[in-house]
Enzyme design. Structure first.
Site, mmCIF file in Angstrom:
data_model
loop_
_atom_site.group_PDB
_atom_site.id
_atom_site.type_symbol
_atom_site.label_atom_id
_atom_site.label_comp_id
_atom_site.label_asym_id
_atom_site.label_seq_id
_atom_site.Cartn_x
_atom_site.Cartn_y
_atom_site.Cartn_z
ATOM 1 N N SER A 136 -2.457 -4.301 10.899
ATOM 2 C CA SER A 136 -3.788 -3.707 10.743
ATOM 3 C C SER A 136 -3.685 -2.312 10.165
ATOM 4 O O SER A 136 -4.548 -1.884 9.391
ATOM 5 C CB SER A 136 -4.550 -3.693 12.069
ATOM 6 O OG SER A 136 -3.858 -2.951 13.053
ATOM 7 N N GLU A 137 -2.614 -1.559 10.530
ATOM 8 C CA GLU A 137 -2.361 -0.253 9.918
ATOM 9 C C GLU A 137 -0.871 0.002 9.754
ATOM 10 O O GLU A 137 -0.054 -0.419 10.586
ATOM 11 C CB GLU A 137 -2.969 0.895 10.739
ATOM 12 C CG GLU A 137 -4.454 1.087 10.565
ATOM 13 C CD GLU A 137 -5.263 0.400 11.650
ATOM 14 O OE1 GLU A 137 -6.504 0.424 11.578
ATOM 15 O OE2 GLU A 137 -4.638 -0.172 12.566
ATOM 16 N N THR A 138 -0.556 0.702 8.689
ATOM 17 C CA THR A 138 0.777 1.239 8.431
ATOM 18 C C THR A 138 0.610 2.719 8.160
ATOM 19 O O THR A 138 -0.315 3.126 7.451
ATOM 20 C CB THR A 138 1.426 0.556 7.211
ATOM 21 O OG1 THR A 138 1.588 -0.838 7.489
ATOM 22 C CG2 THR A 138 2.773 1.167 6.869
ATOM 23 N N PHE A 166 -2.942 3.536 6.375
ATOM 24 C CA PHE A 166 -3.375 2.482 5.461
ATOM 25 C C PHE A 166 -3.559 1.160 6.195
ATOM 26 O O PHE A 166 -2.723 0.781 7.022
ATOM 27 C CB PHE A 166 -2.342 2.274 4.350
ATOM 28 C CG PHE A 166 -2.309 3.360 3.319
ATOM 29 C CD1 PHE A 166 -2.894 3.175 2.069
ATOM 30 C CD2 PHE A 166 -1.694 4.574 3.588
ATOM 31 C CE1 PHE A 166 -2.864 4.178 1.108
ATOM 32 C CE2 PHE A 166 -1.649 5.580 2.639
ATOM 33 C CZ PHE A 166 -2.244 5.387 1.393
ATOM 34 N N HIS A 197 -5.079 3.900 17.283
ATOM 35 C CA HIS A 197 -3.752 3.429 17.714
ATOM 36 C C HIS A 197 -2.653 3.870 16.758
ATOM 37 O O HIS A 197 -1.546 4.201 17.212
ATOM 38 C CB HIS A 197 -3.763 1.911 17.991
ATOM 39 C CG HIS A 197 -3.265 1.046 16.896
ATOM 40 N ND1 HIS A 197 -4.091 0.524 15.914
ATOM 41 C CD2 HIS A 197 -2.009 0.594 16.599
ATOM 42 C CE1 HIS A 197 -3.365 -0.218 15.091
ATOM 43 N NE2 HIS A 197 -2.119 -0.193 15.476
#
Length: 294
Positions: A51-53, A71, A82
């Site tokens: 979901s995010e990097t 991102f 998070h």
């Protein structure tokens, strides 16, 4: 790029490996940000397919400890909860810092103060603005979720643009089965990130306990396992709804429908000047520790 950099995958809002919300964190502290293109960062985030990097860079000034860029697989975000907690955990490990009790993160949403206390990391939200929405938009979301809301939902600006809505109780929230294509269209039309759905735990031993879910199909994330910015949005929404007159903790569980076991504490803090600030706290554990070659 032809370089090898440290990489971690951190599970956030859990003390149990593989039961929280993972974030990929890449250590670019020794790389000049100007040497990396937006397209390269987006390509990496698309590849990790989380979901995010996030990417840790040197900060723009000594007011901050590090700069964080966040991102999704499709786009960059100014802030997300998070990833902020998970990236703080990774930064402390990358830099072998075992004594810090506070840090300042630089990101698209501005300065984010962080506090580290006995393994729990908390952040102070940079924004938590409340905005009402029309009855027509509310009806569209009720149709997409398949439930009637017990109070008027609202738009909360917490980095992502979340709609927050309450249903009858925690069980109703847990059992909800949204129409994701319809929900994606609804959020796209209104330029929203998605919807935070919550229900009160009627028989909980802890006051102000909620089950929460976060749906963001327009960002290619039908359901986020455990959502920090969403918990800010929920706390701000509840403050508007119930007008808490003293510092209040909101205990949130999330992720059960995805076989996760996420736990968040969101606090509404009464400041000396009479204003409210919003804080989110949780555990984070590293489950992948290695390097990637770019």
């Amino acid at each position: 790029m032809g370089v090898t950099v440290p990489f971690k995958q951190v599970d956030v809002f859990t003390e149990k490996p593989f039961k929280g919300n993972p974030v990929a964190v890449i250590n670019f502290l020794n790389i000049d940000e100007s040497e990396v293109t937006q397209e390269e960062l987006q390509t990496i985030a698309n590849w990790t397919n989380l979901s995010e990097t996030t990417f840790l860079f040197k900060p723009s000034s000594d007011k901050y400890d590090y700069k964080l860029r966040i991102f999704t697989p499709n786009n960059e975000l100014p802030f997300a909860g998070h990833p902020t907690i998970g990236s703080c955990k990774a930064f402390l490990q990358f830099t072998k810092n075992t004594t810090a009790t506070s840090l300042i993160q630089e990101c698209g949403a501005g300065a984010i103060p962080l506090v580290i206390t006995e393994g729990v990391i908390s952040f102070k939200a940079a924004m938590a603005d409340y905005e009402g929405i029309s009855t027509e938009v509310i009806a569209g979301y009720e149709h997409a979720i398949g439930l009637k809301f017990i109070a008027a939902p609202a738009l909360l600006h917490t980095g992502p643009e979340w709609i927050v809505a309450l249903v009858e109780d925690a069980e109703t929230c847990f059992d909800a089965n949204p129409n994701f294509p319809m929900l994606a269209e609804q959020t796209k039309q209104n330029n929203h990130a998605g919807i935070i759905l919550a229900g009160h735990k009627r028989n909980a031993s802890i006051k102000n306990s909620f089950e929460m879910r976060a749906f963001a199909p327009v960002m290619s994330v039908n359901e986020d396992p455990v959502c920090g910015s969403g918990s800010v949005a929920l706390a701000r929404y509840l403050q508007e709804l119930y007008k808490f007159e003293e510092t209040t903790k909101i205990t949130i569980s999330q992720g059960g429908r995805l076989q996760r076991d996420g736990h968040i504490v969101a606090s509404i803090v009464k400041e000396a000047d009479g204003s409210n600030s919003y804080h989110v706290a949780g555990h984070a554990i590293t489950v992948v520790d290695g390097k990637i070659t770019l």
